[in-house]
Motif scaffolding. Structure first.
Motif, short mmCIF file in Angstrom:
data_model
loop_
_atom_site.label_atom_id
_atom_site.label_comp_id
_atom_site.label_asym_id
_atom_site.label_seq_id
_atom_site.Cartn_x
_atom_site.Cartn_y
_atom_site.Cartn_z
N ARG A 136 2.60 -14.73 -16.71
CA ARG A 136 1.26 -15.31 -16.71
C ARG A 136 0.18 -14.23 -16.61
NH1 ARG A 136 1.67 -20.74 -13.45
NH2 ARG A 136 -0.46 -20.20 -12.84
N ILE A 137 0.57 -13.02 -16.24
CA ILE A 137 -0.38 -11.93 -16.05
C ILE A 137 -0.61 -11.24 -17.39
CG2 ILE A 137 -0.84 -9.77 -14.83
CD1 ILE A 137 -0.76 -12.26 -13.06
N THR A 138 -1.85 -11.08 -17.77
CA THR A 138 -2.16 -10.46 -19.05
C THR A 138 -1.74 -8.99 -19.05
OG1 THR A 138 -4.38 -9.73 -18.41
CG2 THR A 138 -4.15 -11.98 -19.29
N PRO A 139 -1.43 -8.43 -20.21
CA PRO A 139 -1.06 -7.00 -20.26
C PRO A 139 -2.14 -6.10 -19.67
CG PRO A 139 -0.52 -8.09 -22.33
CD PRO A 139 -1.29 -9.08 -21.52
N GLU A 140 -3.40 -6.46 -19.85
CA GLU A 140 -4.48 -5.64 -19.31
C GLU A 140 -4.43 -5.60 -17.78
OE1 GLU A 140 -5.37 -6.98 -23.32
OE2 GLU A 140 -4.87 -8.09 -21.50
N ILE A 141 -4.22 -6.76 -17.17
CA ILE A 141 -4.15 -6.81 -15.71
C ILE A 141 -2.88 -6.12 -15.22
CG2 ILE A 141 -3.90 -8.35 -13.73
CD1 ILE A 141 -5.77 -10.29 -15.08
N GLU A 142 -1.79 -6.30 -15.95
CA GLU A 142 -0.53 -5.63 -15.55
C GLU A 142 -0.70 -4.12 -15.57
OE1 GLU A 142 3.16 -5.63 -14.01
OE2 GLU A 142 2.12 -7.48 -14.59
N GLU A 168 -3.66 -16.76 -10.03
CA GLU A 168 -2.32 -17.14 -10.48
C GLU A 168 -1.39 -17.43 -9.30
OE1 GLU A 168 -1.89 -17.69 -13.56
OE2 GLU A 168 -3.81 -16.82 -14.17
#
Length: 326
Positions: free
Chosen positions: A13-19, A284
Motif C-alpha cells: 500500500r506504500i507508494t514507491p516514493e514513500i518507500e 495506512e
C-alpha cells in the motif's frame, strides 16, 4: 500467510516514493547518539542533588526524572540489540551493554529474546506474549497489575536464565554468558566499594530510587505496547501493536518508542526518525492512540471483560486500501 508476507502485503500500500523516503530514514547518524551522554548526565547530575540535598521535596522529583533518564538508557540498550546505534554489531553491542549496566540489563541476553518477539510478535510463539505465557485468566489479571511493580526485575532475571538457550549462534550464546559474568562482576565490585566506604546513602539516593522509578516507567510503557490486542499465528504486527501519541517530555525519555507499531514495521529506523516515519505512514495504519491514558482506558476494561470471555481481544482494523469501495 507468514509474518513476513503479511508485512509485505501491507507495504504494497506504500507508494514507491514513500518507500524510498523510508529507506532514507534508516540511515545511521551516529551524532544523534550523543543523547546517551545527555541521559547519563541527567541521571548522575540529579543523583548528586538527591544525595547531597536531604529534603524529600527535592529528592522525589529528582528520583522521578532520574527514573525517566535511566529508562531512556534502557531504550538505547534496546537499540544496541537491534544494531541501530552506529551500524556496527560490535560497537553497538558494547554501547548497548554500557547503557544496560545501570538498569540491570544484559544487551545480548535481551537481544536473544527480543529477536523472537519481533519474529513472532504477539503470537503464541512470542516469549513476551502475556496471554500465551499465562493461560490462566485470573493469574494473568494478577500478573498484569503486579507487573507495574515487579514486572521488570522478573523479566531481567528471566532473560539471564534463558538468553543463552534462545540465542541462535555460538557467538551470541557466548556473548550472553560473558555479559552476565561482566554484570555480576560490576555489581559485586560496587557492593564491595559501598560496603567498605559506607556509601549506601549514595547508592540508595543516587541510583536505586531512580531505578525504582525507571522500573515503573518501563512497565507502563511496555504493557501499553501489545497488551490485549488480537494476536494470530502466524502473527500480524499491524493489528497487535499500538502507536501512541505523547507529549515532548515523554517522547524524549521514551526515545520515541511510543511509535511502537512503526518500530515493528521498520525496526532499523533509528529513534530520532520514528516521528517522521509515523507521519509518512500513519494514514495506512490503525489510528494512533491520543495518549497513554487512552491506551489504558482500553486495556483495563478489556482485561476485565476477558476474565469473563476468554476469546475477547481488542481488534484493530486497518484503514481501507486506496481505491477501495466505501
Amino acid at each position: 500467510m507468514s509474518n513476513q508476507s503479511s508485512a509485505e502485503a501491507w507495504k504494497g500500500r506504500i507508494t514507491p516514493e514513500i518507500e524510498t523516503k523510508i529507506k532514507e530514514l534508516e540511515k545511521i547518524e551516529p551524532a544523534y547518539q550523543v543523547k546517551i551522554l545527555v541521559l547519563f548526565g541527567i541521571w548522575l547530575g540529579l543523583g548528586a542533588v538527591a544525595v547531597y540535598v536531604p529534603y524529600l521535596w527535592v529528592r522525589i522529583p529528582c528520583w522521578i526524572i532520574m527514573g525517566f533518564a535511566l529508562h531512556g538508557l534502557g531504550v538505547f540498550m534496546h537499540d544496541g540489540a537491534h544494531n541501530a546505534l552506529f551500524g556496527g554489531p560490535i560497537l553497538d553491542r558494547v554501547v548497548g551493554f554500557l547503557c544496560g549496566v545501570p538498569v540491570l540489563f544484559s544487551c545480548s541476553n535481551y537481544r536473544a529474546t527480543h529477536i523472537l518477539h519481533h519474529r513472532y510478535e504477539n503470537s503464541p510463539k512470542d516469549p513476551d506474549n502475556l496471554e500465551a505465557n499465562m493461560p490462566n485468566r485470573v493469574m494473568r489479571w494478577f500478573v498484569f497489575y503486579g507487573w507495574f511493580v515487579v514486572g521488570m526485575p522478573m523479566y531481567v532475571s528471566l532473560l539471564v536464565l534463558v538468553g543463552p538457550f534462545r540465542a541462535e549462534t555460538w557467538r551470541e550464546r557466548f556473548a550472553c554468558v560473558l555479559e552476565t559474568a561482566l554484570l555480576g562482576g560490576i555489581y559485586f565490585g560496587v557492593y564491595l566499594l559501598v560496603t567498605r566506604y559506607g556509601l549506601w546513602d549514595v547508592v540508595f539516593n543516587g541510583w536505586l530510587m531512580g531505578l525504582a522509578a525507571a522500573i515503573i516507567v518501563a512497565n507502563v510503557r511496555g504493557l501499553a505496547e501489545h497488551t490485549i490486542l488480537h494476536h494470530t499465528d502466524p502473527p500480524n504486527q499491524l493489528k497487535s501493536t499500538r502507536a501512541i501519541r505523547t507529549n515532548a517530555f515523554v517522547r524524549f525519555f521514551f526515545n520515541n518508542q511510543n511509535y511502537h507499531l512503526e518500530h515493528h514495521m521498520y525496526p532499523m529506523v533509528p529513534f530520532h526518525r520514528l516521528p517522521e516515519l509515523h507521519a509518512r505512514i500513519r494514514d495506512e495504519l490503525p489510528p494512533a492512540y491520543p495518549s497513554l491514558w487512552a491506551a489504558y482506558r482500553e486495556i483495563v476494561p478489556a482485561l476485565l471483560r476477558q476474565a469473563r470471555d476468554p476469546d475477547y481481544y481488542v481488534v484493530r482494523e486497518l484503514p481501507a486500501a486506496p481505491g477501495a469501495a466505501a
